[in-house]
Each structure stands twice: as C-alpha cells, then as structure tokens.
Design a protein around this motif. Structure first.
Motif, PDB file in Angstrom:
ATOM      1  N   THR B  11      32.052  31.662  48.926  1.00  0.00           N
ATOM      2  CA  THR B  11      31.113  32.365  48.066  1.00  0.00           C
ATOM      3  C   THR B  11      31.018  31.675  46.707  1.00  0.00           C
ATOM      4  O   THR B  11      29.950  31.558  46.129  1.00  0.00           O
ATOM      5  CB  THR B  11      31.545  33.841  47.880  1.00  0.00           C
ATOM      6  N   GLN B  12      32.160  31.204  46.232  1.00  0.00           N
ATOM      7  CA  GLN B  12      32.160  30.536  44.934  1.00  0.00           C
ATOM      8  C   GLN B  12      31.338  29.254  44.959  1.00  0.00           C
ATOM      9  O   GLN B  12      30.731  28.879  43.982  1.00  0.00           O
ATOM     10  CB  GLN B  12      33.608  30.188  44.520  1.00  0.00           C
ATOM     11  N   LEU B  13      31.359  28.583  46.103  1.00  0.00           N
ATOM     12  CA  LEU B  13      30.728  27.268  46.169  1.00  0.00           C
ATOM     13  C   LEU B  13      29.213  27.318  46.280  1.00  0.00           C
ATOM     14  O   LEU B  13      28.522  26.401  45.871  1.00  0.00           O
ATOM     15  CB  LEU B  13      31.297  26.489  47.365  1.00  0.00           C
ATOM     16  N   LEU B  14      28.685  28.398  46.871  1.00  0.00           N
ATOM     17  CA  LEU B  14      27.243  28.467  47.094  1.00  0.00           C
ATOM     18  C   LEU B  14      26.522  28.925  45.838  1.00  0.00           C
ATOM     19  O   LEU B  14      26.930  29.884  45.186  1.00  0.00           O
ATOM     20  CB  LEU B  14      26.943  29.436  48.247  1.00  0.00           C
ATOM     21  N   ALA B  15      25.426  28.245  45.506  1.00  0.00           N
ATOM     22  CA  ALA B  15      24.650  28.621  44.324  1.00  0.00           C
ATOM     23  C   ALA B  15      23.989  29.978  44.551  1.00  0.00           C
ATOM     24  O   ALA B  15      23.667  30.336  45.685  1.00  0.00           O
ATOM     25  CB  ALA B  15      23.603  27.560  44.046  1.00  0.00           C
ATOM     26  N   PRO B  16      23.792  30.734  43.486  1.00  0.00           N
ATOM     27  CA  PRO B  16      23.160  32.047  43.648  1.00  0.00           C
ATOM     28  C   PRO B  16      21.665  31.927  43.970  1.00  0.00           C
ATOM     29  O   PRO B  16      21.055  30.877  43.793  1.00  0.00           O
ATOM     30  CB  PRO B  16      23.352  32.698  42.280  1.00  0.00           C
ATOM     31  N   ILE B  17      21.114  33.042  44.453  1.00  0.00           N
ATOM     32  CA  ILE B  17      19.656  33.167  44.580  1.00  0.00           C
ATOM     33  C   ILE B  17      19.165  33.810  43.287  1.00  0.00           C
ATOM     34  O   ILE B  17      19.701  34.836  42.856  1.00  0.00           O
ATOM     35  CB  ILE B  17      19.281  34.088  45.769  1.00  0.00           C
ATOM     36  N   ASP B  18      18.189  33.198  42.640  1.00  0.00           N
ATOM     37  CA  ASP B  18      17.588  33.830  41.460  1.00  0.00           C
ATOM     38  C   ASP B  18      16.415  34.684  41.907  1.00  0.00           C
ATOM     39  O   ASP B  18      15.531  34.210  42.630  1.00  0.00           O
ATOM     40  CB  ASP B  18      17.132  32.763  40.463  1.00  0.00           C
ATOM     41  N   PHE B  19      16.416  35.929  41.471  1.00  0.00           N
ATOM     42  CA  PHE B  19      15.382  36.898  41.857  1.00  0.00           C
ATOM     43  C   PHE B  19      14.671  37.367  40.591  1.00  0.00           C
ATOM     44  O   PHE B  19      15.287  37.975  39.721  1.00  0.00           O
ATOM     45  CB  PHE B  19      16.040  38.080  42.583  1.00  0.00           C
ATOM     46  N   ILE B  35      16.523  42.022  48.873  1.00  0.00           N
ATOM     47  CA  ILE B  35      17.164  40.750  48.539  1.00  0.00           C
ATOM     48  C   ILE B  35      18.697  40.808  48.534  1.00  0.00           C
ATOM     49  O   ILE B  35      19.355  39.820  48.921  1.00  0.00           O
ATOM     50  CB  ILE B  35      16.613  40.182  47.199  1.00  0.00           C
ATOM     51  N   ASP B  36      19.277  41.943  48.129  1.00  0.00           N
ATOM     52  CA  ASP B  36      20.745  41.968  48.059  1.00  0.00           C
ATOM     53  C   ASP B  36      21.389  41.912  49.444  1.00  0.00           C
ATOM     54  O   ASP B  36      22.417  41.261  49.639  1.00  0.00           O
ATOM     55  CB  ASP B  36      21.227  43.199  47.286  1.00  0.00           C
ATOM     56  N   THR B  37      20.755  42.599  50.398  1.00  0.00           N
ATOM     57  CA  THR B  37      21.255  42.559  51.773  1.00  0.00           C
ATOM     58  C   THR B  37      21.194  41.131  52.304  1.00  0.00           C
ATOM     59  O   THR B  37      22.119  40.639  52.955  1.00  0.00           O
ATOM     60  CB  THR B  37      20.398  43.488  52.666  1.00  0.00           C
ATOM     61  N   LEU B  38      20.079  40.465  52.001  1.00  0.00           N
ATOM     62  CA  LEU B  38      19.911  39.076  52.444  1.00  0.00           C
ATOM     63  C   LEU B  38      20.966  38.180  51.792  1.00  0.00           C
ATOM     64  O   LEU B  38      21.617  37.372  52.472  1.00  0.00           O
ATOM     65  CB  LEU B  38      18.496  38.594  52.085  1.00  0.00           C
ATOM     66  N   GLY B  39      21.129  38.334  50.473  1.00  0.00           N
ATOM     67  CA  GLY B  39      22.128  37.535  49.770  1.00  0.00           C
ATOM     68  C   GLY B  39      23.526  37.748  50.348  1.00  0.00           C
ATOM     69  O   GLY B  39      24.263  36.794  50.601  1.00  0.00           O
ATOM     70  N   ALA B  40      23.882  39.020  50.588  1.00  0.00           N
ATOM     71  CA  ALA B  40      25.216  39.347  51.095  1.00  0.00           C
ATOM     72  C   ALA B  40      25.433  38.720  52.473  1.00  0.00           C
ATOM     73  O   ALA B  40      26.504  38.193  52.770  1.00  0.00           O
ATOM     74  CB  ALA B  40      25.387  40.857  51.164  1.00  0.00           C
ATOM     75  N   ARG B  41      24.375  38.760  53.301  1.00  0.00           N
ATOM     76  CA  ARG B  41      24.499  38.216  54.657  1.00  0.00           C
ATOM     77  C   ARG B  41      24.841  36.715  54.620  1.00  0.00           C
ATOM     78  O   ARG B  41      25.535  36.208  55.484  1.00  0.00           O
ATOM     79  CB  ARG B  41      23.192  38.453  55.432  1.00  0.00           C
ATOM     80  N   TYR B  42      24.307  36.041  53.605  1.00  0.00           N
ATOM     81  CA  TYR B  42      24.547  34.592  53.508  1.00  0.00           C
ATOM     82  C   TYR B  42      25.561  34.244  52.412  1.00  0.00           C
ATOM     83  O   TYR B  42      25.658  33.096  52.011  1.00  0.00           O
ATOM     84  CB  TYR B  42      23.212  33.868  53.279  1.00  0.00           C
ATOM     85  N   GLN B 202      10.723  32.636  55.189  1.00  0.00           N
ATOM     86  CA  GLN B 202      10.953  31.207  54.919  1.00  0.00           C
ATOM     87  C   GLN B 202      12.265  31.023  54.151  1.00  0.00           C
ATOM     88  O   GLN B 202      13.045  30.107  54.444  1.00  0.00           O
ATOM     89  CB  GLN B 202       9.770  30.600  54.152  1.00  0.00           C
ATOM     90  N   LEU B 203      12.506  31.894  53.186  1.00  0.00           N
ATOM     91  CA  LEU B 203      13.764  31.849  52.433  1.00  0.00           C
ATOM     92  C   LEU B 203      14.956  32.016  53.385  1.00  0.00           C
ATOM     93  O   LEU B 203      15.968  31.310  53.289  1.00  0.00           O
ATOM     94  CB  LEU B 203      13.753  32.963  51.375  1.00  0.00           C
ATOM     95  N   THR B 204      14.812  32.953  54.321  1.00  0.00           N
ATOM     96  CA  THR B 204      15.882  33.208  55.294  1.00  0.00           C
ATOM     97  C   THR B 204      16.143  31.970  56.148  1.00  0.00           C
ATOM     98  O   THR B 204      17.286  31.614  56.413  1.00  0.00           O
ATOM     99  CB  THR B 204      15.510  34.415  56.188  1.00  0.00           C
ATOM    100  N   ARG B 205      15.070  31.326  56.559  1.00  0.00           N
ATOM    101  CA  ARG B 205      15.271  30.137  57.394  1.00  0.00           C
ATOM    102  C   ARG B 205      15.960  29.015  56.603  1.00  0.00           C
ATOM    103  O   ARG B 205      16.759  28.270  57.143  1.00  0.00           O
ATOM    104  CB  ARG B 205      13.969  29.661  58.025  1.00  0.00           C
ATOM    105  N   ARG B 206      15.650  28.929  55.311  1.00  0.00           N
ATOM    106  CA  ARG B 206      16.371  27.956  54.467  1.00  0.00           C
ATOM    107  C   ARG B 206      17.850  28.309  54.380  1.00  0.00           C
ATOM    108  O   ARG B 206      18.706  27.434  54.447  1.00  0.00           O
ATOM    109  CB  ARG B 206      15.799  27.955  53.046  1.00  0.00           C
TER     110      ARG B 206
END
Lengths: 212, 212
Positions: B11-19, B35-42, B202-206
């Motif tokens: 989690t520390q290594l991955l850059a955040p999603i800016d919303f 968006i938070d559910t999506l962020g948490a999943r990844y 598209q964001l999810t596929r990325r």
C-alpha cells in the motif's frame, strides 16, 4: 411455428435502435464499430442516421473538443484510450476536425437507395479517416471510397453537385436536432436518448429489460 | 514478514488516486460513492480534492449542463439514470446548480486538519443535496451538516469568515486547473487523467494493469 419463424416475428415487433453519427467524430466511429453487434444480439434493427455536429453545436454553443482549453489534450488522449478500451484500431487524423459535408451527403444519397450499402460506405469513411489518415473532406477521396464499396462513381459525383441532395442532408440534420440530438454518437431506444459510446453499458442494460 | 505487513508495505508503494470534485456536481456525487471502494480494492489511497467547476468553466468556456440548449433535459434524465445504473440513491435538487463555495471552503478547512473527517463531511454534503434536496449553498446548512459530522460549529463558522480560508480554496482551485482538471469527477492515476464517472471502467482496467 418453428423457432426461426418465431424469432423472425419477434424481430418485427421490436422497435429499431436509432444511431446518429457525424462521420468525423472519433466517438461516433467507435459507436459505429459496436452498435450493429449490439443490435443483432438483441434482435433490434439499427437505423443509421447521418448528421452534422457543427449544426448541433450552433444550438448548444459547444465547440470541437480539441479546440477547447484544457479539454483539448485530454480529448486526444481519450480518443485513443477509448479505442484501445474497445479494442478498435485507431490513429488520430493529422487534420482534425474536418468538414464531413460531402461524405454526409453521399451517405444520404446511398441511404435512400440501399441502406446496407450506405452503412458499408459509412464504415469505409470512418476507417479511412480514423485508421488511415485519409482526407475525408476531399470530394475525390469520398468518391474513391464510395467506388471501393461498389458505388457508381459518376452517379454519385452528379448527385453530390445537386441542390436536391444538399436539401436532403439539411432536412436530415434538422430532423436530428428536432429529436434532441446534440452530440455523437447518439442513440435512441424506445424513445429514450443515450449520448456517447460510454452510454452503451446503460443502453445494453435497457435492452436486457432491467429496471434501473 | 507476515502477510499483513507485506500488504501494508505494498500500500505504501502504490501512488494514490487523486479524486477531484465539485460538491454540486451530480456526476461527482456518483464518483464520490464509488471511488473509495475502488481504491480499497486495489490498495490505492484516494486523495480527495475539492474544486469549483465554475472556475474551470471560465477556462474552457463551458456552461452548466442543464443550462445548455438541447443538452439540458437530456442531462436531467441522465443524472437520475446514471445514479440508478450504479444503484446510488438520487433525487434531483429543486435548485440546480447552486454555489458550493461555502461547502468547498469548509472541506478545505477540515481537510487540513483531518482528511477522514473532511471526507465524511463531503459525503454528507453530497447526500444532503442529491438525496434530501437541502440548500447546500446556505452557510447555516453547511454548518448544520458539519456539526452532524462532529465538527465544532463555532470554529468552522469563524474559519468560514476568514480571508485565509478563502485564499486556501482559491489556491486549491488554481492547483486543480494547473493539473488540467476541467470537469467533475476527475481522477488522476499515475499521471493519467480520467474525466467522468463513465471513465471508471477504463480507470479500473488501468488498475488491473492491463495494457489497452
């Protein structure tokens, strides 16, 4: 009654999907590559209607995406990304946007004679512009592409110079705007409007008959 | 190293999603619920940034959707339909659009102190406007909603009158526009921009790491 006859009867009963496009719109191009498969899956005929985004923009006050501050560079990225997302070949045309009036008139003329031939021509124009960087605003290019689809070049060339065909396209565009079409691609299903290739998931769920 | 420690390191290594959101945008509201559910999943942190659509519109020349010819009635239909598509409660506010400047300033102020509390406040504002038809442009309503989230009402009231907070929001909005944000919701993932709740696939596929 055979299964085949029953399914053929069902096809008769379901209203078509109206698909509105401008031949120079990248999102309409993506829509054109997807809508017939969707229609076939749900046994809906797809009626293809050409219009001119420029005429709609006069009503909405919109401008081509790539000419808008901030949105311009995003749009160029999104065209290519959205094509990739749908696994559709895409190459950004060098000149963009261009006038699609000759191509649109040719579509009108063909559509009145043979809707399937007109659809093949529209595919060929879209692909020429969005994968092969051809100048689809050039009348000779339009004639070349039509000829490659089996259209009698001289008859189309004559039609493209006629006032009657100019009036036909104008009428088509006016009809589209009167139905509320303001962007491309634009779909109308059972009286409900869906704007954008990104609304195909919602259109699909409607075709599934799911309430949402 | 335990599984838990390893996943925490990842989690520390991955850059955040800016919303980026405007608190009065229906599509941003839908984005805020997803968006938070999506962020948490990844395992991506989501950084919430408030901005003002009106300021971005000054750059792009855009206008609120419902004030545009042809697009207006479509937009109203699409807001509700898109909410239904994502199974998110929605009721079109009686007054729309409204100024979100007080609410945005409150978010800025809270965000500097406690990002999680700020997020809870943003959810409460969105839901008050888009499900309960409350006047979120009214400063007392903003204070009521903040208080209901556990915010000290008098401290916020004082902050809302300060020049410093006005400057803070202005800086946030300028920063957003400098990053190319022109609409809402707007997501930035690893330097790539995604505009609209309809770009979440598209964001999810990325996030899945798939090339397309």
């Amino acid at each position: 009654m055979s299964e085949l006859a029953r399914s053929s009867d069902a096809t008769q009963l379901l209203a078509p999907i109206d698909f509105y496009f401008d031949l120079g719109s990248p999102y309409a191009y993506l829509g054109s590559e997807l809508i017939d498969t969707l229609g076939a899956r749900y046994r809906r005929q797809v009626n293809w209607h050409v219009f001119l985004l420029g005429a709609a923009f006069k009503h909405t006050g919109a401008a081509p995406l790539t000419q808008q501050a901030l949105k311009g560079s995003y749009a160029l990225h999104d065209f290519a990304r959205s094509a990739g997302f749908h696994d559709i070949p895409f190459r950004q045309p060098t000149r963009f946007p261009v006038s699609t009036v000759h191509a649109a008139r040719a579509f009108c003329w063909l559509s009145a004679q043979d809707p399937l031939l007109a659809r093949g021509f529209a595919h060929a124009i879209f692909r020429a512009y969005f994968t092969a960087d051809r100048d689809i605003d050039n009348i000779d290019t339009v004639l070349d592409i039509a000829q490659s689809q089996g259209v009698a070049r001289s008859s189309l060339a004559e039609a493209l110079g006629s006032v009657a065909l100019k009036d036909s396209l104008r009428l088509e565009v006016d009809r589209a705007i009167a139905r509320g079409v303001f962007g491309a691609p634009f779909f109308i299903l059972d009286g409900e409007a869906f704007w954008g290739v990104d609304r195909l998931p919602q259109l699909t769920r409607r075709l599934d008959g799911e309430a949402f």
